[in-house]
Design an enzyme around this catalytic site. Structure first.
Site, mmCIF file in Angstrom:
data_model
loop_
_atom_site.group_PDB
_atom_site.id
_atom_site.type_symbol
_atom_site.label_atom_id
_atom_site.label_comp_id
_atom_site.label_asym_id
_atom_site.label_seq_id
_atom_site.Cartn_x
_atom_site.Cartn_y
_atom_site.Cartn_z
ATOM 1 N N ALA A 230 22.592 18.805 24.702
ATOM 2 C CA ALA A 230 22.637 20.187 25.175
ATOM 3 C C ALA A 230 22.390 21.158 24.032
ATOM 4 O O ALA A 230 21.756 22.206 24.217
ATOM 5 C CB ALA A 230 23.997 20.469 25.824
ATOM 6 N N GLU A 233 18.288 20.598 23.095
ATOM 7 C CA GLU A 233 17.311 20.655 24.176
ATOM 8 C C GLU A 233 17.211 22.073 24.742
ATOM 9 O O GLU A 233 16.123 22.636 24.898
ATOM 10 C CB GLU A 233 17.697 19.666 25.275
ATOM 11 C CG GLU A 233 16.661 19.511 26.373
ATOM 12 C CD GLU A 233 15.402 18.805 25.915
ATOM 13 O OE1 GLU A 233 14.326 19.083 26.488
ATOM 14 O OE2 GLU A 233 15.483 17.980 24.979
ATOM 15 N N SER A 235 18.215 24.843 23.318
ATOM 16 C CA SER A 235 17.788 25.797 22.286
ATOM 17 C C SER A 235 16.273 25.812 22.121
ATOM 18 O O SER A 235 15.658 26.877 22.000
ATOM 19 C CB SER A 235 18.452 25.454 20.950
ATOM 20 O OG SER A 235 19.846 25.636 21.025
ATOM 21 N N CYS A 340 29.108 26.852 29.542
ATOM 22 C CA CYS A 340 28.630 26.101 28.384
ATOM 23 C C CYS A 340 29.528 26.286 27.157
ATOM 24 O O CYS A 340 29.666 27.401 26.639
ATOM 25 C CB CYS A 340 27.205 26.535 28.059
ATOM 26 S SG CYS A 340 26.504 25.708 26.618
ATOM 27 N N GLU A 349 21.747 30.698 17.327
ATOM 28 C CA GLU A 349 20.448 30.117 16.985
ATOM 29 C C GLU A 349 19.305 30.958 17.525
ATOM 30 O O GLU A 349 18.314 31.215 16.816
ATOM 31 C CB GLU A 349 20.379 28.700 17.545
ATOM 32 C CG GLU A 349 19.235 27.888 16.999
ATOM 33 C CD GLU A 349 19.325 26.431 17.405
ATOM 34 O OE1 GLU A 349 18.265 25.799 17.512
ATOM 35 O OE2 GLU A 349 20.449 25.943 17.637
#
Length: 391
Positions: A230, A233, A235, A340, A349
């Site tokens: 998670a 992928e 990001s 999340c 990020e």
């Protein structure tokens, strides 16, 4: 109207089809998949928050074939409800919230700048920046040695294709091999961190306990792989899709260049406008009333996050990309119990990468049409060609 989740035109641009579905009804039956589809913003929010709709893992059959996949899912928080979910999330959160995300800020900025400096004037955003940045960030967080990081992206990419609506036998075989190899690697790395702990998330996952409770070996591996998959992928896909959206809206690109203070809201708009996750399925534990429809016990409901994020009942001019959109109640990170856990890392990020792109090339432009990945549940691109020398 019955959506065809395999139609190439729908996969290229699902939003017109999702809009028609949402306009017909916020919740409707989808005969092809045998599921109810929630497309309205309020209905999707209810699906994500209603405790009568949950994640109740059932091993895929035949169990002996799918055991590598089943093992990683029956032992992770995302596939369980309280009290199992509460216990797993609490134990992982204790390690995840020990300041690890905050300390990564300068390193993420430096890595993004270095990748862009090496990219040249014509480059693929995904291959040159998004993928190596995402892998480096999550691997640094977990404590995966630099020499092993090249293995993470192929394992993850193979695994997550199992989540599509109709994976092929070849896709399933590759995913099962990746599950097995990924789990074996994490067990060995966890053993090393148990013997020689470091200041990284995996070391803390190995050590963390709540009273006398701690993660089992299978839970530790499943949790680490969930965070790794998670964590990078989504990001990669969020940055790729977000930059494509930004560059296809020149006025918004110019607005962001002129006002860097809009980077946080721009990042949220990227997640709303073209979210990396489009479907999250839940099962009714009992009969549930949803937007005037009775969902019978045992039935599955798919929350269509991309449809909810374009609902005019929740967003003004929802098909427009607006870097200053505020408020922005998107459901790109989910909601409720399964919101999340890595959202702070994803936001860090995305914002950092966006700032680095603006620093590197204020006149950045698409060099050619992006290459879509032919998937729906996890939406993204295979390539995003960019140039720093727009014509």
């Amino acid at each position: 109207m019955d959506l065809d989740f395999a139609d190439p035109e729908f996969l290229r641009d699902p939003y017109p089809g999702l809009a028609l579905l949402r306009e017909r009804a916020p919740v409707s039956w989808h005969a092809a998949t045998g599921r109810w589809l929630a497309a309205g913003h309020a209905a999707v929010g209810a699906v994500l928050r209603d405790r009568a709709l949950g994640r109740f893992w059932r091993d895929r059959e035949p169990a002996e074939v799918y055991e590598p996949f089943n093992l990683l899912h029956r032992n992770q928080m995302m596939e369980n409800e309280p009290p199992v979910h509460t216990r797993l999330r609490s134990l992982v959160a204790k390690a995840f919230t020990r300041g690890h995300v905050e300390r990564l800020g300068p390193a993420v900025a430096a890595e993004a700048a270095a990748l862009l400096a090496a990219a040249g004037t014509e480059f693929d955003l995904l291959a040159a920046v998004a993928e190596p940045l995402a892998v480096t960030v999550i691997a640094e967080l977990l404590g995966v040695p630099a020499a092993d990081r090249h293995r993470l992206r192929p394992w993850s990419a193979a695994m997550v294709r199992m989540y599509e609506v109709s994976p092929t036998p070849a896709t399933e075989a590759a995913a099962l091999t990746a599950c097995r190899d990924f789990a074996d690697y994490l067990r060995e790395l966890a053993a090393r961190r148990r013997a020689e702990p470091r200041d990284d998330l995996l070391s803390h996952l190995v050590a963390v306990r709540d009273g006398t409770d701690r993660l089992s070996g299978d839970e530790l591996v499943a949790s680490a792989i969930l965070l790794l998959n998670a964590g990078h992928e989504a990001s990669v896909n969020a940055l790729g899709g977000g930059v494509v959206a930004l560059l296809r809206h020149p006025a918004q690109h110019a607005r962001l260049r002129a006002d860097r203070g809009l980077i946080p809201t721009a990042a949220e708009e990227m997640i709303r406008y073209d979210p990396p996750l489009h479907m999250f399925v839940r099962t009714a534990a009992a009969d549930v009333e949803l937007a005037g429809v009775t969902i019978p016990a045992g039935a599955e409901v798919a929350a269509l996050l991309g449809a909810a994020n374009r609902d005019p009942a929740a967003f003004a001019d929802p098909d427009s990309f607006d870097v200053g959109r505020d408020p922005n109640p998107h459901v790109g990170f989910g909601a409720g119990l399964h919101f999340c856990l890595g959202a702070p890392l994803a936001r860090l990020e995305l914002r950092t990468a966006l700032a680095a792109l603006l620093d590197h090339a204020p006149r950045l432009a698409l060099a050619a049409d992006p290459v879509h990945r032919p998937t729906f549940v996890l939406r993204g691109y295979n390539a995003v060609p960019l140039t720093t020398r727009p014509s």
